[in-house]
Design a protein around this motif. Structure first.
Motif, PDB file in Angstrom:
ATOM      1  N   GLU A   1      44.686  95.568  26.835  1.00 27.63           N
ATOM      2  CA  GLU A   1      45.317  95.735  25.524  1.00 27.63           C
ATOM      3  C   GLU A   1      45.087  97.159  25.015  1.00 27.63           C
ATOM      4  O   GLU A   1      45.992  97.786  24.462  1.00 27.63           O
ATOM      5  CB  GLU A   1      44.735  94.706  24.553  1.00 27.63           C
TER       6      GLU A   1
ATOM      7  N   SER B   1      53.726  91.097  13.006  1.00 26.59           N
ATOM      8  CA  SER B   1      52.571  91.060  13.903  1.00 26.59           C
ATOM      9  C   SER B   1      52.844  90.192  15.115  1.00 26.59           C
ATOM     10  O   SER B   1      52.429  90.511  16.223  1.00 26.59           O
ATOM     11  CB  SER B   1      51.360  90.518  13.161  1.00 26.59           C
ATOM     12  N   THR B   2      53.520  89.089  14.888  1.00 29.69           N
ATOM     13  CA  THR B   2      53.798  88.176  15.989  1.00 29.69           C
ATOM     14  C   THR B   2      54.665  88.848  17.044  1.00 29.69           C
ATOM     15  O   THR B   2      54.400  88.739  18.241  1.00 29.69           O
ATOM     16  CB  THR B   2      54.517  86.913  15.480  1.00 29.69           C
ATOM     17  N   VAL B   3      55.664  89.563  16.580  1.00 27.07           N
ATOM     18  CA  VAL B   3      56.575  90.226  17.515  1.00 27.07           C
ATOM     19  C   VAL B   3      55.819  91.276  18.328  1.00 27.07           C
ATOM     20  O   VAL B   3      55.942  91.344  19.549  1.00 27.07           O
ATOM     21  CB  VAL B   3      57.757  90.879  16.756  1.00 27.07           C
ATOM     22  N   VAL B   4      55.020  92.070  17.656  1.00 33.03           N
ATOM     23  CA  VAL B   4      54.290  93.130  18.353  1.00 33.03           C
ATOM     24  C   VAL B   4      53.306  92.539  19.355  1.00 33.03           C
ATOM     25  O   VAL B   4      53.221  92.969  20.501  1.00 33.03           O
ATOM     26  CB  VAL B   4      53.558  94.048  17.349  1.00 33.03           C
ATOM     27  N   LYS B   5      52.596  91.514  18.889  1.00 29.01           N
ATOM     28  CA  LYS B   5      51.604  90.886  19.774  1.00 29.01           C
ATOM     29  C   LYS B   5      52.284  90.270  20.995  1.00 29.01           C
ATOM     30  O   LYS B   5      51.807  90.401  22.128  1.00 29.01           O
ATOM     31  CB  LYS B   5      50.823  89.826  19.009  1.00 29.01           C
TER      32      LYS B   5
ATOM     33  N   LYS C   1      53.231  90.457  26.691  1.00 29.25           N
ATOM     34  CA  LYS C   1      54.168  90.423  27.806  1.00 29.25           C
ATOM     35  C   LYS C   1      53.904  91.588  28.770  1.00 29.25           C
ATOM     36  O   LYS C   1      53.967  91.430  29.984  1.00 29.25           O
ATOM     37  CB  LYS C   1      55.602  90.504  27.265  1.00 29.25           C
TER      38      LYS C   1
ATOM     39  N   LYS D   1      54.981  91.161  22.393  1.00 22.42           N
ATOM     40  CA  LYS D   1      55.446  92.194  23.313  1.00 22.42           C
ATOM     41  C   LYS D   1      54.303  92.814  24.101  1.00 22.42           C
ATOM     42  O   LYS D   1      54.439  93.070  25.299  1.00 22.42           O
ATOM     43  CB  LYS D   1      56.206  93.278  22.545  1.00 22.42           C
ATOM     44  N   ILE D   2      53.194  93.054  23.418  1.00 24.69           N
ATOM     45  CA  ILE D   2      52.051  93.634  24.136  1.00 24.69           C
ATOM     46  C   ILE D   2      51.522  92.627  25.154  1.00 24.69           C
ATOM     47  O   ILE D   2      51.192  92.986  26.287  1.00 24.69           O
ATOM     48  CB  ILE D   2      50.960  94.115  23.144  1.00 24.69           C
TER      49      ILE D   2
END
Lengths: 92, 253
Positions: free
Chosen positions: B162, B9-13, B18, B15-16
């Motif tokens: 978002e 989740s952290t990675v996806v969040k 960014k 990236k979004i």
């Protein structure tokens, strides 16, 4: 706490449930690192089901950024693996 | 921030976020971002049309393949009744290959169906969010001081941003899948063009490339089993077998 399932939508989730989502998330990542596809799919599926079952979908006229964004429900093992090597679901 | 220890989740969040950060200050470029939203909506509509077209094509192919299965089955029976086991085997091998293809197609049609549904939902959702954003923006401007309004509009713009990023992601995934399916549909078309699904009775006795390819595709044991079953059926119903036999002989002509 607002959680988005990417490509699906936002849910409002009680704070105590976030801990469970996070635990599943961490286990799913461990499964990815261990190369265990079946375990990843199982854990990730549990994570998505938990959010869908326990979360309340955010009304369409509410506009908030999400606190947590989980990957799309149809994320494959390969995609999850690539996610950690930089060229994953969402381009850098 | 609490609750962000989950790593996927952290990675996806991240990236979004960014992606959103790359946008200009939303409160300063409201009109611009509204225009962007409309563009995205147009893209979603186009993407949806692509998915529908791909689905129709696969459905047509699936119908053709279904007819092919019936035809090959009949031809296998005819060949067997005429005592030509080798030809019956070839027909069954083809049938098994066509069935495998058909199964793949059906799965893809179902997947496109659900893509179409979720894109339609996404489109409706994005439209509602854009509407909500537009009206909220005016209300906020009227109700709050300039500084407070900026913060609130900013939060609403983050929500829309978002949503836009997410709809964009959903569309990209749907189109990638559609593209894969298009490639598959093309492969089936090419197999067809190469004569893979031609009427068996029009083929010469010699084994061609297609036969060899199809043999590799189909599982031998499945074909063996079906051949045995057919033989037993023919033995049980002797009269109809004789009748079908003439069909098999036509092939020889």
């Amino acid at each position: 706490m607002i959680v988005r399932i990417a490509t699906e939508g936002q849910y409002r989730l009680a704070d105590d449930l976030i801990g469970r989502v996070n635990a599943l998330d961490n286990e799913a990542v461990a499964a990815v690192e261990a190369g265990d596809e079946a375990r990843f799919l199982d854990l990730f599926g549990q994570m998505i089901s938990l959010i869908r079952a326990e979360g309340a979908p955010l009304p369409e006229d509410e506009l908030h950024g999400s606190d947590v964004i989980v990957p799309p429900p149809d994320t494959s093992f390969d995609e999850a693996r690539h996610e950690f090597s930089g060229d994953g679901l969402i381009p850098d | 921030m609490a609750g962000l220890s989950g790593r996927l989740s952290t990675v996806v969040k991240a990236k979004i976020s960014k992606m959103l950060d790359r946008a200009e200050d939303p409160s300063e470029t409201l009109e611009y971002s509204y225009q962007k939203q409309m563009e995205l909506l147009q893209n979603v509509k186009k993407g949806l049309a692509d998915v529908v077209t791909a689905k129709k094509r696969l459905q047509l192919q699936s119908q053709k393949l279904e007819q092919q299965v019936v035809k090959l089955d009949t031809q296998a029976r005819q060949a067997l009744a005429a005592g030509n086991e080798a030809l019956a085997r070839t027909a069954l091998e083809r049938k098994s290959a066509v069935q495998a293809e058909l199964q793949g197609l059906d799965g893809q049609i179902a997947e496109l169906e659900s893509q179409q549904q979720s894109m339609t939902d996404n489109q409706a959702k994005l439209q509602s969010k854009i509407e909500a954003f537009r009206s909220k923006k005016e209300v906020i401007k009227a109700q709050y001081s300039a500084a407070e309004a900026q913060v609130r509009i900013s939060e609403a713009a983050t929500g829309v941003g978002e949503e836009m990023a997410d709809v964009g992601l959903a569309m990209q995934r749907a189109l990638d899948k559609t593209e894969n399916m298009r490639a598959r549909a093309q492969a089936v078309d090419e197999l067809e063009k190469a004569g893979a699904f031609e009427d068996l009775t029009q083929l010469g006795a010699g084994e061609d490339d297609i036969d060899r390819q199809l043999k590799e595709l189909s599982s031998g044991s499945q074909v063996d089993g079906e051949l045995e079953r057919m033989k037993a059926e023919l033995a049980a119903g002797g009269s109809s077998a004789g009748e079908l036999g003439s069909g098999g002989e036509e092939r020889q002509a």
